[in-house]
Motif scaffolding. Structure first.
Motif, short mmCIF file in Angstrom:
data_model
loop_
_atom_site.label_atom_id
_atom_site.label_comp_id
_atom_site.label_asym_id
_atom_site.label_seq_id
_atom_site.Cartn_x
_atom_site.Cartn_y
_atom_site.Cartn_z
N VAL A 2 68.90 27.34 -46.78
CA VAL A 2 68.56 27.23 -45.36
C VAL A 2 69.78 27.67 -44.56
N ALA A 3 69.79 28.90 -44.15
CA ALA A 3 70.79 29.53 -43.29
C ALA A 3 71.72 30.49 -44.04
N GLY A 4 72.09 31.52 -43.34
CA GLY A 4 72.96 32.56 -43.91
C GLY A 4 74.29 32.64 -43.22
N GLY A 5 74.95 31.48 -43.00
CA GLY A 5 76.31 31.46 -42.46
C GLY A 5 77.31 31.43 -43.60
N ALA A 6 78.50 30.90 -43.32
CA ALA A 6 79.57 30.90 -44.32
C ALA A 6 79.14 30.16 -45.58
N CYS A 7 78.64 28.96 -45.41
CA CYS A 7 78.24 28.15 -46.57
C CYS A 7 77.01 28.75 -47.24
N GLY A 8 76.01 29.12 -46.42
CA GLY A 8 74.74 29.61 -46.97
C GLY A 8 74.91 30.87 -47.79
N PHE B 225 66.69 31.76 -45.59
CA PHE B 225 66.06 31.79 -44.27
C PHE B 225 67.16 31.63 -43.23
N GLU B 226 67.26 32.58 -42.31
CA GLU B 226 68.30 32.52 -41.27
C GLU B 226 67.61 32.55 -39.89
N LYS B 227 68.04 31.63 -39.07
CA LYS B 227 67.44 31.49 -37.73
C LYS B 227 67.80 32.65 -36.80
N MET C 238 89.30 33.54 -38.55
CA MET C 238 90.32 34.42 -39.14
C MET C 238 90.41 34.27 -40.65
N GLY C 239 90.02 33.12 -41.20
CA GLY C 239 90.06 33.03 -42.65
C GLY C 239 89.97 31.61 -43.18
N PRO C 240 89.70 31.49 -44.50
CA PRO C 240 89.56 30.17 -45.13
C PRO C 240 90.84 29.67 -45.79
N THR D 263 98.25 27.69 -45.79
CA THR D 263 97.05 27.73 -46.64
C THR D 263 95.96 28.65 -46.08
N TRP D 264 96.22 29.20 -44.92
CA TRP D 264 95.20 29.93 -44.17
C TRP D 264 95.16 31.38 -44.65
N HIS D 265 94.17 31.74 -45.42
CA HIS D 265 94.08 33.09 -45.99
C HIS D 265 93.41 34.02 -44.97
N MET E 291 83.14 15.76 -33.51
CA MET E 291 83.46 17.12 -33.09
C MET E 291 84.73 17.53 -33.82
N GLU E 292 84.81 18.81 -34.15
CA GLU E 292 86.03 19.33 -34.79
C GLU E 292 87.02 19.62 -33.66
N MET E 293 87.76 18.57 -33.31
CA MET E 293 88.47 18.49 -32.03
C MET E 293 89.63 19.47 -31.88
N ASN F 5 90.56 25.06 -42.94
CA ASN F 5 89.88 23.97 -43.63
C ASN F 5 88.36 23.97 -43.51
N THR F 6 87.83 24.25 -42.34
CA THR F 6 86.36 24.15 -42.26
C THR F 6 85.66 25.34 -42.88
N MET F 7 86.24 26.54 -42.70
CA MET F 7 85.64 27.69 -43.37
C MET F 7 85.83 27.54 -44.88
N GLY F 8 87.00 26.98 -45.24
CA GLY F 8 87.25 26.72 -46.66
C GLY F 8 86.22 25.75 -47.22
N PHE F 9 85.98 24.68 -46.48
CA PHE F 9 85.00 23.69 -46.95
C PHE F 9 83.61 24.34 -47.05
N ALA F 10 83.26 25.15 -46.05
CA ALA F 10 81.93 25.78 -46.03
C ALA F 10 81.75 26.70 -47.25
N LEU F 11 82.73 27.56 -47.48
CA LEU F 11 82.60 28.52 -48.59
C LEU F 11 82.60 27.80 -49.93
C1 LIG Z 1 86.18 30.59 -32.57
C2 LIG Z 1 86.15 29.95 -33.92
C3 LIG Z 1 87.12 30.31 -34.84
C4 LIG Z 1 87.13 29.71 -36.10
N1 LIG Z 1 88.09 30.08 -36.99
C5 LIG Z 1 88.16 29.48 -38.20
C6 LIG Z 1 89.16 29.86 -39.15
O1 LIG Z 1 89.92 30.82 -38.95
N2 LIG Z 1 89.23 29.15 -40.30
C7 LIG Z 1 88.40 28.09 -40.55
O2 LIG Z 1 88.54 27.44 -41.57
N3 LIG Z 1 87.40 27.77 -39.71
C8 LIG Z 1 87.26 28.44 -38.55
N4 LIG Z 1 86.24 28.13 -37.69
C9 LIG Z 1 85.20 27.20 -38.15
C10 LIG Z 1 84.31 27.84 -39.24
O3 LIG Z 1 83.97 29.16 -38.89
C11 LIG Z 1 83.05 27.04 -39.45
O4 LIG Z 1 83.42 25.72 -39.75
C12 LIG Z 1 82.18 27.58 -40.61
O5 LIG Z 1 81.70 28.86 -40.31
C13 LIG Z 1 81.01 26.64 -40.86
O6 LIG Z 1 80.19 27.20 -41.83
P1 LIG Z 1 78.67 26.76 -41.96
O7 LIG Z 1 78.07 27.61 -43.01
O8 LIG Z 1 78.58 25.30 -42.09
O9 LIG Z 1 78.04 27.13 -40.55
P2 LIG Z 1 77.87 28.56 -39.88
O10 LIG Z 1 78.81 29.55 -40.46
O11 LIG Z 1 77.88 28.36 -38.44
O12 LIG Z 1 76.39 28.98 -40.32
C14 LIG Z 1 75.29 28.23 -39.89
C15 LIG Z 1 74.06 29.14 -39.86
O13 LIG Z 1 72.90 28.32 -39.76
C16 LIG Z 1 71.90 29.04 -39.06
N5 LIG Z 1 70.84 28.09 -38.72
C17 LIG Z 1 70.87 27.05 -37.86
N6 LIG Z 1 69.70 26.39 -37.88
C18 LIG Z 1 68.90 27.02 -38.79
C19 LIG Z 1 67.57 26.81 -39.27
N7 LIG Z 1 66.78 25.83 -38.80
N8 LIG Z 1 67.07 27.66 -40.19
C20 LIG Z 1 67.81 28.69 -40.67
N9 LIG Z 1 69.08 28.95 -40.24
C21 LIG Z 1 69.62 28.11 -39.33
C22 LIG Z 1 72.74 29.61 -37.91
O14 LIG Z 1 72.06 30.63 -37.25
C23 LIG Z 1 73.99 30.07 -38.65
O15 LIG Z 1 73.86 31.40 -39.10
C24 LIG Z 1 86.17 28.73 -36.45
C25 LIG Z 1 85.19 28.39 -35.52
C26 LIG Z 1 85.16 28.99 -34.27
C27 LIG Z 1 84.10 28.59 -33.29
#
Ligand SMILES: Cc1cc2nc3c(=O)[nH]c(=O)nc-3n(C[C@H](O)[C@H](O)[C@H](O)COP(=O)(O)OP(=O)(O)OC[C@H]3O[C@@H](n4cnc5c(N)ncnc54)[C@H](O)[C@@H]3O)c2cc1C
Length: 484
Positions: free
Chosen positions: A11-17, A34-36, A48-50, A121-123, A245-247, A460-466
């Motif tokens: 469910v979703a094609g972001g970093a984790c998906g 499935f990507e929204k 910028m990186g994980p 640690t930021w690649h 919130m990721e403050m 850290n958060t992109m790292g955790f997601a990937l």
């Molecule tokens: C400006 C900015 C800079 C950042 N830089 C960094 C960085 O350098 N290093 C770092 O570690 N972190 C960084 N982050 C945070 C990091 O990018 C995120 O924490 C990470 O991408 C989260 O991954 P995710 O897969 O959980 O979510 P996302 O990558 O956001 O993917 C979520 C996906 O879910 C989809 N979606 C939502 N609802 C549905 C649904 N119902 N059905 C299908 N698809 C759906 C969305 O469209 C989206 O594509 C940054 C964030 C921002 C805002």
């Protein structure tokens, strides 16, 4: 309603998906994503990186921390308010994930730190355009999307998932809706949720974190991040975790301000609250999480950076802090930049001929501000900040008109937390039992930071997601082999 079948639905094609989909395909599973949105990548396109611990890049440079050190730093920082096994699984995998990404075609430059007291640690990803910087990670998302498709992963864009299908206690698929509004019932042996949190859902932000978007929070709102995955998991019986919130902090509407002026207004000068009182050692400002925390505790959750004409002139020669994101070493045409944003009607930058006038314009208590400036200037003369022990090199008196104030609020990259998972990224129910066939990762399940984002280990958060995506994909691919 149309129907389709897969071994695994992501469910979703972001970093984790995307990481989950590729790992699952590598494990031999047939995968549908499935990507929204109309493109893949989500927030993963913005950064910028994980994080990576003990990658070949950090080893070559003999950069600390090791895996053991990173784990200890992490658990110390969070006061063990985090699932230690999940933290360990993520950190231990993170170096290998850098190599895995490289095998898929992602390139990195030398790892960086976010601020002087953080670890390197930021690649940083090398984007198509060559130089690392904001949105370089979009190149990684593009590469992951291409590789996933080459491996046979079917990616369906503009097809949000609406609910999970659960039969006899087991997750057996999802219901999605395509762009024409037609429902799709997808049967699967396992489902991986990765919808990136609720950063684009002000109601959910208010309900779960107490912040009010546009009033005391000016966070990134990546369109479509409305907490869908968290809601669906909870409806299917998943246990809840704390969600935050990721403050960070910042002036609202950074695009209007522009990166150069924005960085100038984050240098370690005098910071006061609405009472006119100092509330932090301004030298910690590069730790944007700590600063966001400190601002959050003030009246109306705002803080004002105050400087005078002399300090402004000094910033035209040299900044104290160099940001890796926007590496300006000084600001040119400072007066013109200020003029430009004021002409646009920007509400969070103030200029005045006297401190009284500045107080009137900002709403800061005038007597409080004058008293603080008097005391602060005495500290500057002595070279010692008896209140917060700010390094004397940053102690510059505020006395030469004009006077300037930049209003800062809490901000956030997005939300973190919601769905309870274990170190295998299996989703747990309220009795801490595994919900068979359900996995989650990324921001939806990122409850490992305790009360504050672990910015000392950046990426850290992109790292955790990937990494949780990869762990989920691998484990789900194994799991589906055992399901008839
Ligand atoms: C400006 C900015 C800079 C950042 N830089 C960094 C960085 O350098 N290093 C770092 O570690 N972190 C960084 N982050 C945070 C990091 O990018 C995120 O924490 C990470 O991408 C989260 O991954 P995710 O897969 O959980 O979510 P996302 O990558 O956001 O993917 C979520 C996906 O879910 C989809 N979606 C939502 N609802 C549905 C649904 N119902 N059905 C299908 N698809 C759906 C969305 O469209 C989206 O594509 C940054 C964030 C921002 C805002």
């Amino acid at each position: 309603m149309s129907k389709l079948e897969a071994d695994i639905v992501v469910v979703a094609g972001g970093a984790c998906g995307l990481a989950a989909a590729i790992a699952a395909a590598q494990g031999g599973a047939g995968v549908v994503v499935f990507e929204k949105a109309s493109t893949t990548g989500g927030t993963g396109n913005m950064g910028m990186g994980p994080l990576g611990i003990e990658s070949r890049h950090t080893r070559a440079k003999q950069f600390r921390p090791t895996k053991d050190e990173a784990f200890e730093i992490f658990m110390d920082y969070t006061h063990w308010r985090a699932d230690a096994r999940l933290v360990r699984a993520y950190l231990n995998k993170s170096g290998d994930t850098i190599h895995w990404l490289e095998d898929l075609g992602v390139e990195f430059v030398e790892p960086a730190s976010y601020f002087p007291t953080a670890y390197p640690t930021w690649h940083l990803i090398k984007p198509e355009t060559g130089k690392p910087g904001p949105m370089a990670s979009a190149t990684m998302m593009k590469i992951l999307t291409e590789r996933a498709r080459e491996m046979g992963v079917k990616i369906m864009l503009q097809t949000p998932v609406q609910k999970l299908i659960k039969k006899e206690g087991r997750i057996t698929g999802v219901v999605a809706e395509d762009k024409s509004g037609e429902s799709i019932e997808a049967s699967a042996k396992a489902v991986i949720i990765a919808t990136g949190g609720f950063g684009d859902n002000p109601q959910m932000i208010k309900k779960l974190t107490g912040y009010e978007f546009g009033k005391d929070l000016y966070s990134f709102r990546i369109p479509g991040l409305e907490g869908d995955g968290i809601r669906m998991a909870w409806e299917a019986g998943a246990a809840r975790t704390e969600a935050r919130m990721e403050m960070i902090f910042g002036m609202p509407d950074a695009m209007t301000v522009g990166p150069e002026l924005y960085e100038a207004c984050r240098q370690p000068h005098l910071m006061v609250n609405l009472l006119g009182e100092r509330f932090m050692n301004e030298a910690i400002m590069p730790n944007t999480t700590f600063t966001g925390n400190a601002i959050s505790l003030q009246k109306d959750r705002c803080g004002f950076l105050i400087f005078d004409e002399n300090i402004k002139t000094q910033m035209e020669a040299d900044f104290d802090f160099l940001s890796v994101v926007f590496p300006f070493v000084r600001i040119e045409n400072f007066s013109q930049s200020i003029q430009n944003v004021l002409e646009k009607g920007y509400q969070h930058l103030f200029v005045a001929d006297s401190l009284e006038e500045l107080a009137g314009k900002t709403g800061i208590d005038s007597d409080g501000l004058k008293k603080t400036v008097r005391e602060y200037n005495q500290s500057c003369e002595k070279g010692y900040d008896g209140l917060f022990n700010k390094k004397h090199q940053y102690l510059r008196p505020v006395r030469s008109p004009k006077f300037y104030a930049a209003r800062h609020f809490p901000s956030a990259y997005g939300s973190v937390g919601g769905i309870k998972i274990n170190h295998r990224t299996e989703v747990l129910d309220k009795n801490w039992g595994v919900i068979p066939g359900l996995y989650a990762g990324g921001n939806d399940a990122c409850s490992i930071y305790g009360d504050s984002y672990v910015f000392i280990l950046p990426g850290n958060t992109m790292g955790f997601a990937l990494n949780t995506g990869r762990i989920a994909g691998e484990n789900a691919a194994e799991y589906v082999k055992s399901v008839q």
